[in-house]
Design a protein around this motif. Structure first.
Motif, PDB file in Angstrom:
ATOM      1  N   TYR A   1      -5.773   4.563 -10.682  1.00  0.00           N
ATOM      2  CA  TYR A   1      -6.616   3.644 -10.542  1.00  0.00           C
ATOM      3  C   TYR A   1      -6.368   2.367  -9.737  1.00  0.00           C
ATOM      4  O   TYR A   1      -6.749   1.268  -9.688  1.00  0.00           O
ATOM      5  N   THR A   2      -5.197   2.562  -8.829  1.00  0.00           N
ATOM      6  CA  THR A   2      -4.776   1.635  -7.953  1.00  0.00           C
ATOM      7  C   THR A   2      -5.155   1.973  -6.529  1.00  0.00           C
ATOM      8  O   THR A   2      -5.274   3.164  -6.162  1.00  0.00           O
ATOM      9  N   ILE A   3      -4.961   0.607  -5.668  1.00  0.00           N
ATOM     10  CA  ILE A   3      -5.035   1.073  -4.242  1.00  0.00           C
ATOM     11  C   ILE A   3      -3.668   0.655  -3.530  1.00  0.00           C
ATOM     12  O   ILE A   3      -3.337  -0.711  -3.910  1.00  0.00           O
ATOM     13  N   ASN A   4      -3.042   1.429  -2.912  1.00  0.00           N
ATOM     14  CA  ASN A   4      -1.534   1.179  -2.449  1.00  0.00           C
ATOM     15  C   ASN A   4      -1.869   0.653  -0.908  1.00  0.00           C
ATOM     16  O   ASN A   4      -2.427   1.449  -0.470  1.00  0.00           O
ATOM     17  N   VAL A   5      -1.369  -0.354  -0.664  1.00  0.00           N
ATOM     18  CA  VAL A   5      -1.398  -0.692   0.830  1.00  0.00           C
ATOM     19  C   VAL A   5      -0.266  -0.467   1.521  1.00  0.00           C
ATOM     20  O   VAL A   5       0.971  -1.232   1.145  1.00  0.00           O
ATOM     21  N   TRP A   6       0.111   0.602   2.472  1.00  0.00           N
ATOM     22  CA  TRP A   6       1.285   0.871   3.333  1.00  0.00           C
ATOM     23  C   TRP A   6       1.463   0.172   4.432  1.00  0.00           C
ATOM     24  O   TRP A   6       0.355  -0.114   5.102  1.00  0.00           O
ATOM     25  N   ASP A   7       2.412  -0.270   4.817  1.00  0.00           N
ATOM     26  CA  ASP A   7       2.911  -0.744   6.160  1.00  0.00           C
ATOM     27  C   ASP A   7       3.170   0.443   7.129  1.00  0.00           C
ATOM     28  O   ASP A   7       4.167   1.197   6.939  1.00  0.00           O
ATOM     29  N   VAL A   8       2.134   0.812   7.943  1.00  0.00           N
ATOM     30  CA  VAL A   8       2.385   2.018   8.663  1.00  0.00           C
ATOM     31  C   VAL A   8       3.462   2.083   9.373  1.00  0.00           C
ATOM     32  O   VAL A   8       3.998   3.177   9.479  1.00  0.00           O
ATOM     33  N   LEU A   9       3.908   0.884  10.169  1.00  0.00           N
ATOM     34  CA  LEU A   9       4.989   1.126  11.147  1.00  0.00           C
ATOM     35  C   LEU A   9       6.269   1.378  10.088  1.00  0.00           C
ATOM     36  O   LEU A   9       7.139   2.212  10.547  1.00  0.00           O
ATOM     37  N   LYS A  10       6.586   0.642   9.180  1.00  0.00           N
ATOM     38  CA  LYS A  10       7.816   0.578   8.497  1.00  0.00           C
ATOM     39  C   LYS A  10       7.951   1.648   7.394  1.00  0.00           C
ATOM     40  O   LYS A  10       9.089   1.777   6.797  1.00  0.00           O
TER      41      LYS A  10
ATOM     42  N   THR B   1       6.929   1.321   4.352  1.00  0.00           N
ATOM     43  CA  THR B   1       6.934   0.733   2.930  1.00  0.00           C
ATOM     44  C   THR B   1       5.744   0.282   2.395  1.00  0.00           C
ATOM     45  O   THR B   1       4.643  -0.059   3.039  1.00  0.00           O
ATOM     46  N   ARG B   2       5.680   0.255   1.143  1.00  0.00           N
ATOM     47  CA  ARG B   2       4.411  -0.427   0.512  1.00  0.00           C
ATOM     48  C   ARG B   2       4.356  -1.902   0.643  1.00  0.00           C
ATOM     49  O   ARG B   2       5.078  -2.729   0.401  1.00  0.00           O
ATOM     50  N   ALA B   3       3.323  -2.455   1.262  1.00  0.00           N
ATOM     51  CA  ALA B   3       3.065  -3.722   1.532  1.00  0.00           C
ATOM     52  C   ALA B   3       2.383  -4.690   0.280  1.00  0.00           C
ATOM     53  O   ALA B   3       3.083  -5.571  -0.057  1.00  0.00           O
ATOM     54  N   THR B   4       1.608  -3.938  -0.272  1.00  0.00           N
ATOM     55  CA  THR B   4       1.021  -4.452  -1.672  1.00  0.00           C
ATOM     56  C   THR B   4       0.246  -3.383  -2.611  1.00  0.00           C
ATOM     57  O   THR B   4       0.128  -2.458  -2.003  1.00  0.00           O
ATOM     58  N   ILE B   5      -0.207  -4.009  -3.736  1.00  0.00           N
ATOM     59  CA  ILE B   5      -0.645  -2.980  -4.399  1.00  0.00           C
ATOM     60  C   ILE B   5      -2.191  -3.800  -5.088  1.00  0.00           C
ATOM     61  O   ILE B   5      -1.991  -4.639  -5.544  1.00  0.00           O
ATOM     62  N   LEU B   6      -3.252  -3.084  -4.909  1.00  0.00           N
ATOM     63  CA  LEU B   6      -4.329  -3.594  -5.425  1.00  0.00           C
ATOM     64  C   LEU B   6      -4.865  -3.106  -7.044  1.00  0.00           C
ATOM     65  O   LEU B   6      -5.190  -1.675  -6.838  1.00  0.00           O
ATOM     66  N   PHE B   7      -4.840  -3.897  -7.856  1.00  0.00           N
ATOM     67  CA  PHE B   7      -5.391  -3.356  -9.205  1.00  0.00           C
ATOM     68  C   PHE B   7      -6.732  -3.937  -9.199  1.00  0.00           C
ATOM     69  O   PHE B   7      -7.418  -4.840  -8.881  1.00  0.00           O
ATOM     70  N   GLY B   8      -7.309  -3.452 -10.277  1.00  0.00           N
ATOM     71  CA  GLY B   8      -8.634  -3.852 -10.736  1.00  0.00           C
ATOM     72  C   GLY B   8      -9.811  -2.891 -11.353  1.00  0.00           C
ATOM     73  O   GLY B   8     -10.431  -2.718 -12.161  1.00  0.00           O
TER      74      GLY B   8
END
Lengths: 112, 388
Positions: free
Chosen positions: B309-318, B320-327
């Motif tokens: 149920y989440t959306i993970n936002v990844w930093d493509v270059l590094k 790593t995960r930049a942030t996570i969107l809940f809701g």
């Protein structure tokens, strides 16, 4: 062709289960023995089609091996450059002015 | 064709051996050029500042799972399809529903807007044995019976999983559960080219972003992502590093790379010119499969929707995960960034769509100050008018 149809309908009529999961689980996984004609039944045909499959696979691998490649360092540097060049225009990265409508055309304000 | 006899000295075993040696050779060639990892090259890049992407709009109106959504080229309208058999066109900012098209079939798996005209494309799943892809022209006249103008374009022998108009808007590319992709002419409904090579259901496809491009990438249940040439029907490159079904593939904005989201809970990034996987986006805490992914405008962010149920936002270059969107309250079935990159739309099995965008925190104080000025101004105007 008709036989294939009935196979699909029978797997689908599992009712609730099929409606609550992605469609891919209710369809049959097809493994092509001969890609260019419908699934064949006789043994003769099967061995010949395996052969033609293998031949096709070998041809495909030869084609893939001959692809021109560049070094990962160069490719990565170019990807990074593209990212940084366009980072300023990326509204999800930079953000839009607080409270504004992000879908409106950006207008410049003039203080009269 | 299937009855061709054996050539001299060729046996099934010799062909198998040859294919094994070719596969090894391919691996070697690819590894030779793997001199550095993407995240090592990106070490000098600034770390992303905290992202302020939040859900700003929730679009309610569907009665059942929303299976697919897409943005219109006018950058503010969205079209979504749901298991309740309806396709709705929304205005993403005002939340108005502009069109609602009821369809006889409930498995409308995908929809898209045509790039040039305001055509809405709808795909029918296979309840009712309708493995077809239909095109519906949309008009502003709300009284028109849109469902009657439905035109069937593509026909497969199994469910149609993904569709896309090509750049010219006259052709349609579809992917299907029968393991093939196909290119159709929209006006005549004729099959122009078919693409064989996957050994299982093809779940997703994406067209190369360039104007002159004529390649596309497809991902399927055989864990492979294949790149195809649209004119010749040839499989140019193939990438097999996922450990489970590939649910979604998406090109990088520059067209030189693509990402894939899979049931093995990872997203992977492949470079086409280096011909290999260059990054894997995974975390031990993420155990649910990713069903969808999309890049931001610059390609720095990769948004991936998961079955937890989440959306993970990844930093493509590094990497790593930049942030996570809940809701969302159920699986995320589709995430799409709007064409000009301002907002992210996500559709979910909880029958809602969410639109998220980012406000820049720097301008917050300036905005508040200007708001205060206007308030003061309006109070003064009020005093004057009352005086008169």
């Amino acid at each position: 062709m008709t036989t294939v149809f009935f196979e699909y309908t029978s797997t689908f009529n599992l009712g609730e289960w099929s409606l609550n999961s992605p469609l891919k689980y209710s369809s049959k996984r097809l493994f092509y023995e001969d890609i260019f004609s419908p699934k064949t039944i006789t043994n003769n045909m099967t061995s010949n089609s395996n052969l033609s499959n293998m031949r096709r696979l070998v041809e495909q691998l030869k084609l893939e091996a001959s692809v021109e490649r560049i070094k990962v360092s160069q490719a990565a540097a170019e990807l990074q450059q593209y990212c940084l060049q366009n980072a300023g225009k990326d509204a999800l990265l930079v953000g839009v002015p607080t409270g504004s409508n992000p879908f409106r055309e950006p207008r410049s304000c003039a203080i009269v | 064709m299937a009855c061709q006899g054996l050539q001299k000295g060729e046996t099934l075993e010799s062909l198998k051996r040859e294919s094994e040696t070719l596969k090894k050779k391919l691996e070697e060639e690819r590894n030779k050029l793997n001199d550095v990892e993407l995240h090592q090259v990106a070490e000098k890049v600034e770390v992303l500042s905290a992202l302020s992407i939040k859900t700003r709009r929730v679009l309610k109106g569907h009665g059942n799972k929303v299976l697919c959504m897409d943005w219109c080229k006018d950058k503010r309208r969205m079209v979504s399809s749901s298991q309740d058999g309806k396709v709705i066109v929304w205005d993403a900012f005002t939340l108005n529903k502009e069109h609602g098209v009821p369809l006889p079939c409930t498995w409308v798996l995908a929809c898209a807007y045509a790039p040039l005209r305001s055509l809405c494309l709808i795909m029918n799943g296979y309840l009712g044995l309708d493995n077809k892809c239909s095109v519906i022209p949309l008009s502003l006249d709300k009284n028109e019976n849109l469902a009657a103008k439905k035109k069937s374009v593509a026909m497969h022998t199994n469910y149609v999983s993904g569709c896309s108009f090509t750049n010219s808007d006259m052709q349609l590319l579809t992917s299907s559960g029968d393991g093939t992709c196909a290119l159709w002419d929209v006006e005549s409904g004729q099959l122009l080219q078919s693409f064989h090579g996957h050994t299982a259901d093809v779940l997703s496809l994406d067209l190369a972003p360039s104007e002159t491009g004529n390649t596309f990438v497809s991902g399927g249940c055989d864990m492979k992502a294949n790149v195809w040439d649209m004119r010749s029907g040839q499989n140019i490159q193939s990438f097999e590093s996922h450990e489970s079904d590939i649910n979604c593939v998406k090109y990088y904005p520059s067209g030189d790379a693509f990402a894939s989201a899979s049931d093995d809970a990872t997203c992977r990034f492949y470079d086409l010119r280096a011909d290999r996987e260059v990054a894997v986006y995974q975390k031990d805490s993420i155990i649910f499969g990713a069903s969808t992914c999309d890049f931001s405008l610059s390609g720095r962010l990769l948004f991936a929707g998961y079955n937890d149920y989440t959306i993970n936002v990844w930093d493509v270059l590094k990497g790593t995960r930049a942030t996570i969107l809940f809701g969302h309250e159920n699986r995320v079935s589709r995430v799409r960034v709007s064409p000009d990159g301002t907002a992210l739309g996500s559709a979910s099995w909880d029958s809602t769509l969410r639109v998220s965008w980012s406000f820049s925190t720097g301008s917050n104080y300036i905005f508040r100050f200007i708001k205060l000025l206007f308030w003061v101004n309006s109070r003064l105007v009020l005093e004057f008018t009352v005086a008169f």
